[in-house]
Design a protein around this motif. Sequence first.
Motif, PDB file in Angstrom:
ATOM      1  N   ARG A 142       0.799  -1.223   0.000  1.00  0.00           N
ATOM      2  CA  ARG A 142       0.000   0.000   0.000  1.00  0.00           C
ATOM      3  C   ARG A 142       0.836   1.279   0.000  1.00  0.00           C
ATOM      4  O   ARG A 142       0.347   2.338   0.385  1.00  0.00           O
ATOM      5  CB  ARG A 142      -0.940   0.012   1.210  1.00  0.00           C
ATOM      6  N   LYS A 199      -9.137  -2.531  -9.982  1.00  0.00           N
ATOM      7  CA  LYS A 199      -9.159  -3.663  -9.051  1.00  0.00           C
ATOM      8  C   LYS A 199      -9.772  -3.243  -7.734  1.00  0.00           C
ATOM      9  O   LYS A 199      -9.487  -2.155  -7.249  1.00  0.00           O
ATOM     10  CB  LYS A 199      -7.719  -4.107  -8.802  1.00  0.00           C
ATOM     11  N   ILE A 201     -12.159  -5.641  -4.480  1.00  0.00           N
ATOM     12  CA  ILE A 201     -13.350  -6.435  -4.149  1.00  0.00           C
ATOM     13  C   ILE A 201     -14.473  -5.520  -3.700  1.00  0.00           C
ATOM     14  O   ILE A 201     -15.637  -5.880  -3.769  1.00  0.00           O
ATOM     15  CB  ILE A 201     -13.071  -7.477  -3.044  1.00  0.00           C
ATOM     16  N   ASP A 202     -14.119  -4.303  -3.222  1.00  0.00           N
ATOM     17  CA  ASP A 202     -15.128  -3.412  -2.652  1.00  0.00           C
ATOM     18  C   ASP A 202     -16.176  -2.960  -3.674  1.00  0.00           C
ATOM     19  O   ASP A 202     -17.255  -2.514  -3.300  1.00  0.00           O
ATOM     20  CB  ASP A 202     -14.468  -2.165  -2.049  1.00  0.00           C
ATOM     21  N   MET A 247     -16.558  -7.285   4.374  1.00  0.00           N
ATOM     22  CA  MET A 247     -15.587  -6.286   3.938  1.00  0.00           C
ATOM     23  C   MET A 247     -16.189  -5.292   2.963  1.00  0.00           C
ATOM     24  O   MET A 247     -17.243  -5.527   2.377  1.00  0.00           O
ATOM     25  CB  MET A 247     -14.395  -6.959   3.279  1.00  0.00           C
ATOM     26  N   ARG A 249     -14.392  -1.338   2.592  1.00  0.00           N
ATOM     27  CA  ARG A 249     -13.969  -0.296   3.523  1.00  0.00           C
ATOM     28  C   ARG A 249     -14.971   0.856   3.629  1.00  0.00           C
ATOM     29  O   ARG A 249     -15.244   1.363   4.701  1.00  0.00           O
ATOM     30  CB  ARG A 249     -12.616   0.262   3.087  1.00  0.00           C
ATOM     31  N   VAL A 382     -11.088   0.293   8.973  1.00  0.00           N
ATOM     32  CA  VAL A 382     -12.366  -0.202   9.474  1.00  0.00           C
ATOM     33  C   VAL A 382     -12.399  -1.714   9.641  1.00  0.00           C
ATOM     34  O   VAL A 382     -13.180  -2.221  10.431  1.00  0.00           O
ATOM     35  CB  VAL A 382     -13.537   0.257   8.580  1.00  0.00           C
TER      36      VAL A 382
HETATM   37  P1  FBP Z   1      -8.433  -2.088  -1.871  1.00  0.00           P
HETATM   38  O1  FBP Z   1      -9.323  -0.888  -1.825  1.00  0.00           O
HETATM   39  O2  FBP Z   1      -6.993  -1.765  -1.888  1.00  0.00           O
HETATM   40  O3  FBP Z   1      -8.820  -3.006  -2.994  1.00  0.00           O
HETATM   41  O4  FBP Z   1      -8.658  -2.940  -0.548  1.00  0.00           O
HETATM   42  C1  FBP Z   1      -9.937  -3.144  -0.068  1.00  0.00           C
HETATM   43  C2  FBP Z   1      -9.960  -3.934   1.213  1.00  0.00           C
HETATM   44  O5  FBP Z   1     -10.058  -5.311   0.961  1.00  0.00           O
HETATM   45  C3  FBP Z   1     -11.119  -3.446   2.083  1.00  0.00           C
HETATM   46  O6  FBP Z   1     -12.283  -4.153   1.809  1.00  0.00           O
HETATM   47  C4  FBP Z   1     -10.573  -3.619   3.469  1.00  0.00           C
HETATM   48  O7  FBP Z   1     -11.121  -2.682   4.356  1.00  0.00           O
HETATM   49  C5  FBP Z   1      -9.108  -3.353   3.312  1.00  0.00           C
HETATM   50  O8  FBP Z   1      -8.783  -3.716   1.994  1.00  0.00           O
HETATM   51  C6  FBP Z   1      -8.258  -4.132   4.273  1.00  0.00           C
HETATM   52  O9  FBP Z   1      -6.938  -3.734   4.140  1.00  0.00           O
HETATM   53  P2  FBP Z   1      -5.671  -4.618   4.502  1.00  0.00           P
HETATM   54  O10 FBP Z   1      -5.508  -5.617   3.414  1.00  0.00           O
HETATM   55  O11 FBP Z   1      -4.553  -3.643   4.484  1.00  0.00           O
HETATM   56  O12 FBP Z   1      -5.936  -5.263   5.811  1.00  0.00           O
END
Ligand code: FBP
Length: 549
Positions: A142, A199, A201-202, A247, A249, A382
């Motif tokens: 990230r 990309k 999943i959200d 999930m 975010r 979150v």
């Molecule tokens: P992206 O927006 O980078 O695709 O990630 C989404 C997500 O899967 C969210 O649904 C979740 O809140 C977050 O990543 C979790 O982040 P991490 O993988 O850093 O724990």
Amino acid sequence: MKKSPLQKARAAYQPKLPIVLTGAVKAVEGNPTRSVADQAEIQRLFPNTYGLPELKFEKNTTPAAGRPVNVGVILSGGQAPGGHNVISGLFDGIKKIHRDSRLFGFLMGPGGLVDHKYIELTSAIIDDYRNTGGFDIIGSGRTKLETKEQFDKGLEIVKELNIKALVIIGGDDSNTNAAVLAEYYKSINAGVQVIGCPKTIDGDLKNECIETSFGFDTATKVYSEVIGNIQRDCNSAKKYWHFIKLMGRSASHIALECALQTQPNICIISEEVEAKNMTLQDVVNSIADVVAARAEYGNNFGTVLIPEGLIEFIPAIKKLIAELNNVLAANADATKDLAGEALETFIKEHLSADNRATLESLPDNVARQLMLDRDPHGNVQVSLIETEKLLSEMVGNRLKTMAAEGKFKGKFSALHHFFGYEGRCADPSNFDADYCYALGFNAACLVNAGVTGYMSSIRNLVKPSVQWTAGGIPITMMMNIEHRNGADKPVIQKALVRLDGAPFRKFASQRDDWSMNTCYVYPGPIQYFGPAEVCDQPSLTLLYEHKDK
Ligand code: FBP
């Protein structure tokens, strides 16, 4: 590496490419574009990449001979099923341009570009990852690409490897970074193109031109399978209320899609909570009312779907988070050496009375997470907040009060689940396998077309994949100005659940029935082999959205 029988069979799956991409293509330009909002400001910030035309690929009857091209690829942010197919599509696409083309994968996300950590992706490596879930082929991260130093450092390795284009596979924040990088490289005539791929999943990176982000289809199918299994257990034992956090975010697309697929008793949609200006207690009361109403018929069981981002959409908490962000940004120097209690005290002293009261009304662990835990993009993490436990505890308390008033005569026993990581690396559904392969292959066509600052776009997705269309969308077209981390920034506009959209309307028209009557649907596991109506169906969200058009 030992492989299961399914893995072996799945490796042989040949993704179905849109017919238009199966031969030579030419890019046909549409009209110049403008950003979704704040046009003057976005144009000022992106003078070299603003206003570009949409591109559509059509068959080319007079193809030109291709030259070898070196491309770099980066996986950015959270994992999403299908990432490996984007990379294999990209690999096959550049090899089709010329067999001597080479693909370099930067390791562990954008940080790999800055730190010069990479591998060359050969056909032996690629073949091992076709149609598999996960991002482990090169890893993800990230790291936020935003400074000139990072861009210049990245350019050193790009030049060393003779890379002509970078393909960044990411969500809204990562594609925002891709647009900034494209603009910078163009402004200094670096001769490096930057192409994005949608990309997450959200499901919140979508708009008029990007119909869905990859990974949403598979992840929601995995969650719906397990929600269905829980519902069957629930309906068999008839003694538990299951609180299931999903999930996503920010937006509630995942919860909504899973609700449409499984018909739970309750599904909270954060965007509705915000629109109705509900408090946390209002949300709790609405759940307790359904629990009590079902108990009257002897149904002391049920399922509640809770979107991960709920907390941030409760208006009072949203206001609090906005002020927390401003306080942290304005006092970066003063707080940089503070931690734990000292930091909490500092923050509380700098909050307005209203927001301090909201903060103090929250359980300690939630308050602490809002104050202290942020990801590199400044987002509240979150996924670490246990909303499902918080809500069930508050519902339990509310039911005790209702029982004392003679308004609840049933039993309430809660179990908790959080589905997120379970679905992010599943083997992609046929939809995601085909979609991702096409996105990657199409990204190679955009590289070949010589453009920069574009997102790979595959459309017409409710039709069989051979009929999908392909092209490129200028990323600046999706941008607006938002207040982030105490400053106004150009960012890709996040797509939230639209309360006037077909998926929500469909849900809202049926939820009363689902809450009182037990109407569970049990979708079962993703099927990779079998009839198209079982294996190749896109998400219900996509289907309903298309019907709306
Ligand atoms: P992206 O927006 O980078 O695709 O990630 C989404 C997500 O899967 C969210 O649904 C979740 O809140 C977050 O990543 C979790 O982040 P991490 O993988 O850093 O724990």
